[in-house]
Scaffold this active site. Structure first.
Site, PDB file in Angstrom:
ATOM      1  N   GLY A 122      10.891  32.849  -8.383  1.00 13.81           N
ATOM      2  CA  GLY A 122       9.970  31.885  -7.785  1.00 13.81           C
ATOM      3  C   GLY A 122      10.369  30.464  -8.113  1.00 13.81           C
ATOM      4  O   GLY A 122      11.522  30.204  -8.482  1.00 13.81           O
ATOM      5  N   HIS A 155      17.608  28.142  -3.608  1.00 10.02           N
ATOM      6  CA  HIS A 155      17.102  29.442  -3.149  1.00 10.02           C
ATOM      7  C   HIS A 155      17.084  29.494  -1.616  1.00 10.02           C
ATOM      8  O   HIS A 155      17.383  30.522  -1.018  1.00 10.02           O
ATOM      9  CB  HIS A 155      15.679  29.679  -3.662  1.00 10.02           C
TER      10      HIS A 155
END
Ligand code: PAF
Length: 280
Positions: A31, A37
């Site tokens: 996360g 990402h």
């Protein structure tokens, strides 16, 4: 976008997708997603029919005095980013799902796990290998996507996948940097303004080695000395390691050849950050 909480749910989704002719790409994350990402999710969406993003702050890869409790958790924003970049589902298990009561099985990649980050973070790569093995077993992806910033992690996971004969291809995507060179990391949010400025020593040290190699210098001693001089110019920075290693074995090498990994790690206050380059 669907959020799956159980390994069985992920397995069923994966099997149904493959039955419908879609290959699975998995992007494992903890996360606090950023543009690094995002690039992994895009790469997965470009080459796989269905993309799963896992979001799980994995307790077993944190040491007792590390930042597990305060690791940034930004779940809603993460889901929005993942969806915008092409994810089809989020796998966000609770800790008890991946580590049920009495769980006694861990994956240890011997040797490699004690080098680079593994030397200063004992047990870290055991935790990483264990959780990624669980994710790969549940998702059965054709490819899994990781950032080159965590280059030692990549070496550990490549070895694990080869040793366990897991049929997933490990895809490594380039480091994504801020405009001034700082490699993106979820931990950059911890930095004060002063530490943020000092953290540029990492990319400067990496560049000093790249510049030497570009000018024909290949000796480890010269590359390590140049990087050391960059850190010496910022006395408040505590260097963890500066290493030139073979990317597959993480063993030190005497000169940079194609496939050598030049990697640095340092502390900026209470925050430890890493950076690297791989020579061609
Ligand atoms: O690179 C990370 O964010 C983590 O180490 C990983 C691969 C998601 C395992 O928890």
């Amino acid at each position: 976008m669907e959020i799956l909480r159980t390994a069985d749910g992920l397995r069923q989704w994966s099997r149904a997708s493959r039955k419908a002719g879609r290959s699975i790409g998995l992007v494992p994350t903890m996360g606090a997603l950023h543009a690094g990402h995002a690039s992994l999710i895009r790469a997965a969406a470009d080459s796989c029919g269905r993309v799963a993003v896992s979001i799980f702050v994995n307790p077993t890869q944190f040491g007792p005095n590390e930042d597990f409790a305060r690791y940034p958790r930004t779940f809603d924003a993460d889901c929005a980013l993942a969806q915008a970049e092409g994810a089809h589902i989020i796998f966000a298990p609770y800790v008890e799902e991946l580590y049920p009561d009495g769980a006694a099985t861990f994956v240890e990649v011997e040797g490699l796990s004690e080098r680079l980050d593994g030397k200063s973070r004992p047990g870290h790569f055991r935790g990483v290998a264990t959780v990624v093995a669980k994710l790969l077993i549940a998702a059965e992806p054709v490819r899994a996507f990781f950032g080159q910033k965590d280059a030692a992690q990549v070496a550990v996971l490549r070895r694990m996948v080869a040793d366990l004969r897991i049929g997933t291809e490990i895809v490594v995507c380039p480091i994504v940097r801020e405009h001034d060179g700082l490699a993106l990391s979820s931990r950059n949010v911890y930095l004060s303004a002063g530490e943020r400025a000092q953290a540029l020593t990492l990319s400067r040290a990496v560049r000093s080695a790249e510049d030497l190699v570009a000018h024909g210098e290949r000796s480890a001693t010269a590359l390590l000395e140049a990087a050391r001089a960059v850190f010496d110019a910022e006395p408040s920075v505590r260097v963890d390691y500066i290493e030139l290693v073979d990317w597959a074995t993480l063993e030190p090498v005497a000169s940079a050849v194609p496939g050598s990994l030049f990697a640095v790690a340092a502390w900026f206050g209470a925050t430890r950050l890493i950076d690297n380059t791989v020579f061609s």
